[in-house]
Design a protein around this motif. Structure first.
Motif, PDB file in Angstrom:
ATOM      1  N   ASP A 165      -6.651  40.118  32.210  1.00 61.04           N
ATOM      2  CA  ASP A 165      -7.584  39.797  33.309  1.00 61.04           C
ATOM      3  C   ASP A 165      -8.840  40.659  33.236  1.00 61.04           C
ATOM      4  O   ASP A 165      -9.283  41.260  34.229  1.00 61.04           O
ATOM      5  CB  ASP A 165      -6.910  39.983  34.676  1.00 61.04           C
ATOM      6  CG  ASP A 165      -5.819  38.952  34.925  1.00 61.04           C
ATOM      7  OD1 ASP A 165      -6.061  37.769  34.656  1.00 61.04           O
ATOM      8  OD2 ASP A 165      -4.719  39.336  35.373  1.00 61.04           O
TER       9      ASP A 165
ATOM     10  N   SER B 173       5.076  49.262  32.129  1.00 65.76           N
ATOM     11  CA  SER B 173       4.366  48.199  31.423  1.00 65.76           C
ATOM     12  C   SER B 173       4.667  48.237  29.929  1.00 65.76           C
ATOM     13  O   SER B 173       4.913  49.297  29.345  1.00 65.76           O
ATOM     14  CB  SER B 173       2.854  48.331  31.642  1.00 65.76           C
ATOM     15  OG  SER B 173       2.534  48.177  33.007  1.00 65.76           O
TER      16      SER B 173
ATOM     17  N   GLU C  70       3.845  31.979  32.712  1.00 70.42           N
ATOM     18  CA  GLU C  70       3.751  33.202  33.506  1.00 70.42           C
ATOM     19  C   GLU C  70       4.244  32.974  34.933  1.00 70.42           C
ATOM     20  O   GLU C  70       4.980  33.784  35.498  1.00 70.42           O
ATOM     21  CB  GLU C  70       2.310  33.692  33.544  1.00 70.42           C
ATOM     22  CG  GLU C  70       1.777  34.199  32.217  1.00 70.42           C
ATOM     23  CD  GLU C  70       0.303  34.536  32.289  1.00 70.42           C
ATOM     24  OE1 GLU C  70      -0.333  34.636  31.236  1.00 70.42           O
ATOM     25  OE2 GLU C  70      -0.228  34.707  33.411  1.00 70.42           O
ATOM     26  N   GLN C  71       3.823  31.866  35.509  1.00 66.56           N
ATOM     27  CA  GLN C  71       4.234  31.554  36.880  1.00 66.56           C
ATOM     28  C   GLN C  71       5.727  31.281  36.959  1.00 66.56           C
ATOM     29  O   GLN C  71       6.391  31.632  37.954  1.00 66.56           O
ATOM     30  CB  GLN C  71       3.438  30.355  37.387  1.00 66.56           C
ATOM     31  CG  GLN C  71       1.950  30.631  37.540  1.00 66.56           C
ATOM     32  CD  GLN C  71       1.137  29.377  37.800  1.00 66.56           C
ATOM     33  OE1 GLN C  71       1.685  28.277  37.903  1.00 66.56           O
ATOM     34  NE2 GLN C  71      -0.172  29.525  37.897  1.00 66.56           N
TER      35      GLN C  71
ATOM     36  N   LYS D 195       7.041  41.866  37.477  1.00 63.37           N
ATOM     37  CA  LYS D 195       6.055  42.086  38.535  1.00 63.37           C
ATOM     38  C   LYS D 195       4.756  41.335  38.235  1.00 63.37           C
ATOM     39  O   LYS D 195       4.143  40.740  39.112  1.00 63.37           O
ATOM     40  CB  LYS D 195       5.792  43.578  38.688  1.00 63.37           C
ATOM     41  CG  LYS D 195       4.896  43.936  39.856  1.00 63.37           C
ATOM     42  CD  LYS D 195       4.807  45.451  40.014  1.00 63.37           C
ATOM     43  CE  LYS D 195       3.931  45.834  41.199  1.00 63.37           C
ATOM     44  NZ  LYS D 195       3.866  47.320  41.348  1.00 63.37           N
ATOM     45  N   ARG D 196       4.334  41.386  36.984  1.00 65.06           N
ATOM     46  CA  ARG D 196       3.192  40.601  36.522  1.00 65.06           C
ATOM     47  C   ARG D 196       3.274  40.460  35.011  1.00 65.06           C
ATOM     48  O   ARG D 196       3.913  41.256  34.324  1.00 65.06           O
ATOM     49  CB  ARG D 196       1.864  41.224  36.928  1.00 65.06           C
ATOM     50  CG  ARG D 196       1.602  42.614  36.377  1.00 65.06           C
ATOM     51  CD  ARG D 196       0.180  43.052  36.704  1.00 65.06           C
ATOM     52  NE  ARG D 196       0.006  44.492  36.497  1.00 65.06           N
ATOM     53  CZ  ARG D 196      -1.175  45.103  36.520  1.00 65.06           C
ATOM     54  NH1 ARG D 196      -2.273  44.409  36.759  1.00 65.06           N
ATOM     55  NH2 ARG D 196      -1.256  46.408  36.340  1.00 65.06           N
ATOM     56  N   CYS D 197       2.624  39.414  34.517  1.00 63.92           N
ATOM     57  CA  CYS D 197       2.694  39.111  33.091  1.00 63.92           C
ATOM     58  C   CYS D 197       1.421  38.396  32.658  1.00 63.92           C
ATOM     59  O   CYS D 197       0.872  37.577  33.411  1.00 63.92           O
ATOM     60  CB  CYS D 197       3.917  38.242  32.792  1.00 63.92           C
ATOM     61  SG  CYS D 197       4.066  37.738  31.064  1.00 63.92           S
TER      62      CYS D 197
ATOM     63  N   TRP E 210      -3.251  48.924  33.071  1.00 66.64           N
ATOM     64  CA  TRP E 210      -1.958  48.579  33.653  1.00 66.64           C
ATOM     65  C   TRP E 210      -1.115  49.846  33.728  1.00 66.64           C
ATOM     66  O   TRP E 210      -0.919  50.529  32.728  1.00 66.64           O
ATOM     67  CB  TRP E 210      -1.250  47.539  32.798  1.00 66.64           C
ATOM     68  CG  TRP E 210      -1.802  46.154  32.914  1.00 66.64           C
ATOM     69  CD1 TRP E 210      -3.116  45.810  33.071  1.00 66.64           C
ATOM     70  CD2 TRP E 210      -1.065  44.935  32.868  1.00 66.64           C
ATOM     71  NE1 TRP E 210      -3.253  44.451  33.113  1.00 66.64           N
ATOM     72  CE2 TRP E 210      -2.010  43.883  32.992  1.00 66.64           C
ATOM     73  CE3 TRP E 210       0.279  44.616  32.719  1.00 66.64           C
ATOM     74  CZ2 TRP E 210      -1.634  42.547  32.984  1.00 66.64           C
ATOM     75  CZ3 TRP E 210       0.662  43.287  32.703  1.00 66.64           C
ATOM     76  CH2 TRP E 210      -0.284  42.259  32.838  1.00 66.64           C
TER      77      TRP E 210
ATOM     78  N   ALA F 257       7.674  34.673  36.974  1.00 66.26           N
ATOM     79  CA  ALA F 257       7.301  35.678  37.976  1.00 66.26           C
ATOM     80  C   ALA F 257       8.473  35.981  38.900  1.00 66.26           C
ATOM     81  O   ALA F 257       9.176  35.071  39.362  1.00 66.26           O
ATOM     82  CB  ALA F 257       6.111  35.188  38.794  1.00 66.26           C
ATOM     83  N   GLU F 258       8.721  37.254  39.125  1.00 63.36           N
ATOM     84  CA  GLU F 258       9.782  37.747  40.002  1.00 63.36           C
ATOM     85  C   GLU F 258      11.187  37.542  39.444  1.00 63.36           C
ATOM     86  O   GLU F 258      12.174  37.893  40.095  1.00 63.36           O
ATOM     87  CB  GLU F 258       9.686  37.097  41.396  1.00 63.36           C
ATOM     88  CG  GLU F 258       8.345  37.287  42.079  1.00 63.36           C
ATOM     89  CD  GLU F 258       7.999  38.759  42.283  1.00 63.36           C
ATOM     90  OE1 GLU F 258       8.920  39.562  42.498  1.00 63.36           O
ATOM     91  OE2 GLU F 258       6.799  39.095  42.223  1.00 63.36           O
TER      92      GLU F 258
END
Length: 291
Positions: free
Chosen positions: A133, A179, A231-232, A211-213, A175, A235-236
């Motif tokens: 990002d 990570s 990714e979605q 947590k995020r990717c 990050w 998630a979690e």
């Protein structure tokens, strides 16, 4: 072949370069390291009446840690990125991706900003920028603005910069936490453009959940891509529940128009791409789990 005749300009400041681009319009083109542009000019795949060389503008060169990000000047040579201790500590994915860019001689002349602005679908830095990002800092006669990586790449060798706009720096978020990072790509020879590849950044929470990717892809579309759908989907989820091969298939199944050329069919690229995602995910998760 040789390039068609052109006028060469070498400004000493960003404002001077911006003014030249505004003057030349579509007849002007920025020259940074030249590792992509010069061969295209020599083969007459493209032509511009005016080349504006920004490689000597000192304000475009440098690596600076600013709070929660590392900001890298657009004209910073690839080799500076590869060998910088701050980059290695704060944005390790950049350090790991750089050796895949051509050969040492190319990395000595090529620049981070030039690679990203060129928007080649097989570019390592573009994939890293998407996965992390990153934000692009740009300047034009109208002032400065920031462009998110997800909005920057618009097509084959195309980006969202205006003809009179210059990419001045790229901001890579740092990050933290648990990570992990990895890059995997397949090319016929080291230094060649990737037939397919992937970069993965992942952060786990204290319960080993994702947590995020970020998943950046190389060579699997007409522009640099990110594996948003996959990714979605993870998630979690607990990292132990995410099968690497399943994730790889999920990423490529969500892609449209995987290219086919002399290097391989679309089906071949998809199979290789899925494998590269799976390998990068496995390495990144192992690092995050041990952080």
């Amino acid at each position: 072949m040789k390039a068609a005749p052109f006028a060469y300009h070498r400004p000493e400041a960003v404002k001077e370069a911006v003014d030249l681009l505004a003057e030349f319009g579509d007849d002007g083109k920025l020259l940074a390291g030249g590792q992509s542009l010069v061969p295209m000019l020599a083969m007459r795949l493209t032509h511009f009446d005016n080349l504006v060389d920004i490689s000597r503008i000192e304000e475009l060169v440098g690596i600076d840690r600013r709070d929660d990000a590392v900001v890298i000047g657009a004209a910073t040579p690839d080799v500076f990125v590869e060998l910088d201790d701050e980059v290695a500590e704060s944005v390790p994915l950049l350090t790991r991706a750089t050796p895949y860019i051509g050969h040492f001689q190319i990395r000595t002349r090529g620049t981070l900003g030039g690679s990203i602005a060129h928007a080649d679908p097989a570019a390592e830095y573009a994939a890293v920028a998407l996965a992390l990002d990153a934000e692009m800092e740009a300047v034009s006669p109208r002032g400065s603005r920031n462009v998110a990586a997800k909005d920057f790449f618009t097509g084959l060798w195309e980006n969202s910069l205006a003809s009179d706009e210059i990419l001045t720096a790229v901001r890579f978020p740092v990050w933290s936490g648990r990570s992990g990072f990895a890059i995997e790509e397949f090319a016929r020879r080291h230094g060649d453009f990737a037939i397919a590849g992937a970069v993965v950044a992942v952060e786990l929470d204290d319960d080993d959940r994702v947590k995020r990717c970020g998943i950046g892809l190389l060579g699997l579309g007409s522009t640099p891509l990110r594996g948003w759908t996959a990714e979605q989907a993870i998630a979690e989820r607990s990292a132990s529940e995410v099968e690497a091969d399943e994730l790889g298939r999920m990423v490529v199944d969500a892609l449209d128009d995987i290219p086919a050329d002399l290097q391989g069919s679309a089906a071949y690229r998809a199979k290789v791409g899925a494998t590269m995602v799976a390998r990068a995910w496995t390495s990144a998760i192992a690092e995050a789990s041990n952080a």
